[in-house]
Design a protein around this motif. Structure first.
Motif, PDB file in Angstrom:
ATOM      1  N   PRO A   7       0.809  -1.223   0.000  1.00  0.00           N
ATOM      2  CA  PRO A   7       0.000   0.000   0.000  1.00  0.00           C
ATOM      3  C   PRO A   7       0.840   1.270   0.000  1.00  0.00           C
ATOM      4  CG  PRO A   7       0.010  -0.990   2.173  1.00  0.00           C
ATOM      5  CD  PRO A   7       0.684  -1.967   1.266  1.00  0.00           C
ATOM      6  N   ALA A   8       0.413   2.216  -0.836  1.00  0.00           N
ATOM      7  CA  ALA A   8       0.926   3.581  -0.759  1.00  0.00           C
ATOM      8  C   ALA A   8       0.118   4.262   0.340  1.00  0.00           C
ATOM      9  CB  ALA A   8       0.751   4.290  -2.093  1.00  0.00           C
ATOM     10  N   LEU A   9       0.654   4.271   1.525  1.00  0.00           N
ATOM     11  CA  LEU A   9      -0.113   4.587   2.730  1.00  0.00           C
ATOM     12  C   LEU A   9      -0.668   6.004   2.739  1.00  0.00           C
ATOM     13  CD1 LEU A   9       2.315   3.048   5.375  1.00  0.00           C
ATOM     14  CD2 LEU A   9       0.134   2.063   4.646  1.00  0.00           C
ATOM     15  N   VAL A  10      -1.936   6.127   3.087  1.00  0.00           N
ATOM     16  CA  VAL A  10      -2.482   7.438   3.395  1.00  0.00           C
ATOM     17  C   VAL A  10      -1.891   7.896   4.735  1.00  0.00           C
ATOM     18  CG1 VAL A  10      -4.642   7.015   2.162  1.00  0.00           C
ATOM     19  CG2 VAL A  10      -4.494   6.507   4.600  1.00  0.00           C
ATOM     20  N   THR A  11      -1.881   9.193   4.944  1.00  0.00           N
ATOM     21  CA  THR A  11      -1.371   9.761   6.191  1.00  0.00           C
ATOM     22  C   THR A  11      -2.533  10.332   6.989  1.00  0.00           C
ATOM     23  OG1 THR A  11       0.674  10.390   5.059  1.00  0.00           O
ATOM     24  CG2 THR A  11       0.260  11.382   7.215  1.00  0.00           C
ATOM     25  N   PRO A  12      -2.748   9.853   8.209  1.00  0.00           N
ATOM     26  CA  PRO A  12      -3.833  10.418   9.021  1.00  0.00           C
ATOM     27  C   PRO A  12      -3.434  11.771   9.612  1.00  0.00           C
ATOM     28  CG  PRO A  12      -2.697   8.693  10.245  1.00  0.00           C
ATOM     29  CD  PRO A  12      -2.074   8.728   8.881  1.00  0.00           C
ATOM     30  N   PRO A  40       5.391   4.763   2.904  1.00  0.00           N
ATOM     31  CA  PRO A  40       4.960   6.028   3.520  1.00  0.00           C
ATOM     32  C   PRO A  40       5.413   7.220   2.684  1.00  0.00           C
ATOM     33  CG  PRO A  40       6.961   5.267   4.576  1.00  0.00           C
ATOM     34  CD  PRO A  40       6.605   4.223   3.527  1.00  0.00           C
ATOM     35  N   CYS A  41       4.660   8.304   2.765  1.00  0.00           N
ATOM     36  CA  CYS A  41       5.040   9.590   2.170  1.00  0.00           C
ATOM     37  C   CYS A  41       5.146   9.540   0.654  1.00  0.00           C
ATOM     38  CB  CYS A  41       6.340  10.110   2.776  1.00  0.00           C
ATOM     39  SG  CYS A  41       6.222  10.431   4.541  1.00  0.00           S
ATOM     40  N   GLY A  42       4.194   8.845   0.039  1.00  0.00           N
ATOM     41  CA  GLY A  42       4.059   8.919  -1.403  1.00  0.00           C
ATOM     42  C   GLY A  42       2.992   9.938  -1.767  1.00  0.00           C
ATOM     43  N   THR A  43       2.535   9.885  -3.022  1.00  0.00           N
ATOM     44  CA  THR A  43       1.502  10.818  -3.464  1.00  0.00           C
ATOM     45  C   THR A  43       0.231  10.652  -2.648  1.00  0.00           C
ATOM     46  OG1 THR A  43       2.398  10.647  -5.708  1.00  0.00           O
ATOM     47  CG2 THR A  43       0.222  11.632  -5.478  1.00  0.00           C
ATOM     48  N   ILE A  73       9.453   1.005   1.846  1.00  0.00           N
ATOM     49  CA  ILE A  73       9.991   1.766   0.718  1.00  0.00           C
ATOM     50  C   ILE A  73       9.564   3.205   0.942  1.00  0.00           C
ATOM     51  CG2 ILE A  73      10.130   1.962  -1.779  1.00  0.00           C
ATOM     52  CD1 ILE A  73       8.959  -0.885  -1.952  1.00  0.00           C
ATOM     53  N   ALA A  74      10.484   4.020   1.376  1.00  0.00           N
ATOM     54  CA  ALA A  74      10.147   5.392   1.778  1.00  0.00           C
ATOM     55  C   ALA A  74      10.013   6.301   0.569  1.00  0.00           C
ATOM     56  CB  ALA A  74      11.223   5.940   2.708  1.00  0.00           C
ATOM     57  N   GLY A  75       8.913   7.037   0.502  1.00  0.00           N
ATOM     58  CA  GLY A  75       8.789   8.070  -0.513  1.00  0.00           C
ATOM     59  C   GLY A  75       9.860   9.125  -0.300  1.00  0.00           C
ATOM     60  N   CYS A  76      10.673   9.347  -1.318  1.00  0.00           N
ATOM     61  CA  CYS A  76      11.788  10.291  -1.188  1.00  0.00           C
ATOM     62  C   CYS A  76      11.874  11.257  -2.366  1.00  0.00           C
ATOM     63  CB  CYS A  76      13.118   9.535  -1.074  1.00  0.00           C
ATOM     64  SG  CYS A  76      13.325   8.624   0.477  1.00  0.00           S
ATOM     65  N   GLY A  77      10.871  11.277  -3.203  1.00  0.00           N
ATOM     66  CA  GLY A  77      10.953  12.062  -4.422  1.00  0.00           C
ATOM     67  C   GLY A  77      10.839  13.558  -4.190  1.00  0.00           C
ATOM     68  N   SER A  78      11.423  14.301  -5.111  1.00  0.00           N
ATOM     69  CA  SER A  78      11.321  15.755  -5.125  1.00  0.00           C
ATOM     70  C   SER A  78      11.707  16.233  -6.513  1.00  0.00           C
ATOM     71  CB  SER A  78      12.261  16.375  -4.086  1.00  0.00           C
ATOM     72  OG  SER A  78      12.280  17.793  -4.204  1.00  0.00           O
ATOM     73  N   ASN A  79      11.236  17.419  -6.885  1.00  0.00           N
ATOM     74  CA  ASN A  79      11.721  18.003  -8.131  1.00  0.00           C
ATOM     75  C   ASN A  79      13.047  18.718  -7.932  1.00  0.00           C
ATOM     76  OD1 ASN A  79      10.531  20.095  -6.646  1.00  0.00           O
ATOM     77  ND2 ASN A  79      10.078  21.289  -8.482  1.00  0.00           N
TER      78      ASN A  79
END
Length: 291
Positions: A7-12, A40-43, A73-79
């Motif tokens: 799951p691409a986890l939602v954040t509460p 965590p911390c995806g779109t 798998i930690a969301g780490c993306g940025s522009n």
């Protein structure tokens, strides 16, 4: 390295802040229901409206609560390449197993820029990287030839493919090799994606129906295509309904329908889904047997 239903986890969020207790309980539920990894911390987690400090804290909490039971798998993306590297360094320190790094958005780099971005990250962090190709959000696409070049880098281990082009699975297998991990980024296309050689999905729907999504992935992995098709039919209306309005509004509404303890706050500019969207989610939950 990674497979199955992730799951691409939602954040509460509650009253504007991160609800850590709700998030920890949600992580436990996901693992108990059969999810084989966590993002965590995806779109879907609304990372675009988090401060750097909050983002890194949420990754750390996820790793801590998972406790090694499943990979994170930690969301780490940025522009901004430097910010992406900062996230990767924090994720590594927290104990994450890999970084999910989206193609730089808004800037719209050419393919040379894409290569330079990911090479810089791999040169400056040992953390394994899962590419995230989602041209519908970033505008820019990772071409197959570019992905083949990136796959030669030892720490770039796979891709979350949300290109919407299922034929990419075969093209990327031939270009990148069978050891390159391909995860679907689209729940509604996961059946075809798996049949063509994918090994799992980074899922929105698993936030709401983790057991059904895990069972679907198990059916695919064991070659039970009849069972997988039956689960696909059961879940398909939900896959669609969760994008009947701007995400993650519909998925937060859906979680609230199946987990009364889960806060439903969204951060601006995201807002509560329309009545039509909520009706579609209700019908899909009923079709799936979740309410």
């Amino acid at each position: 390295m990674f497979s199955g239903s992730i799951p691409a986890l939602v954040t509460p969020f509650r009253n504007g802040g991160f609800d850590e207790a709700a998030f920890r309980a949600f992580v436990d539920w996901q693992i108990e229901e059969g999810s084989t990894g966590l993002v965590p911390c995806g779109t879907t987690g609304e990372s675009a409206t988090m401060s750097i400090e909050e983002h890194d804290h949420i990754v750390k909490v996820c790793v801590d609560q998972a406790g090694g039971r499943v990979p994170v798998i930690a969301g780490c993306g940025s522009n901004d390449t430097r910010v992406a590297l900062e996230h990767m360094r924090h994720a590594e320190a927290a104990g994450a197993d890999a970084a999910l790094v989206v193609l730089p958005y808004y800037n719209r780099p050419n393919q040379d820029g894409v290569l330079a971005h990911f090479r810089y990250l791999s040169d400056n962090s040992p953390l394994p990287i899962m590419l995230y190709n989602v041209p519908g959000r970033t505008v820019t696409d990772i071409g197959v030839e570019t992905m083949a070049e990136l796959a030669k880098i030892p720490t770039i281990v796979g891709v979350k493919d949300a290109s919407g082009k299922v034929e990419r699975v075969a093209a990327q297998r031939l270009a990148c090799g069978t050891g390159f991990c391909q995860l679907s980024g689209n729940d509604d296309m996961a059946l075809g994606f798996m049949a063509m050689g994918g090994v799992g999905v980074i899922s929105v729907t698993a936030n709401v129906a983790p057991r059904l999504c895990a069972d679907f992935q198990t059916a695919c992995a064991t070659g039970d295509w009849k069972g997988a098709l039956a689960l696909q039919d059961r879940l398909f209306p939900l896959h669609a309904a969760l994008f009947s309005d701007a995400s993650p509004g519909p998925v937060k509404y859906a979680i609230a329908r199946v987990r009364a303890d889960f806060p439903t706050d969204l951060r601006l500019p995201m807002t509560w889904p329309s009545q039509a969207s909520r009706d579609a989610v209700d019908a899909a939950l009923d079709h799936a047997g979740l309410i």
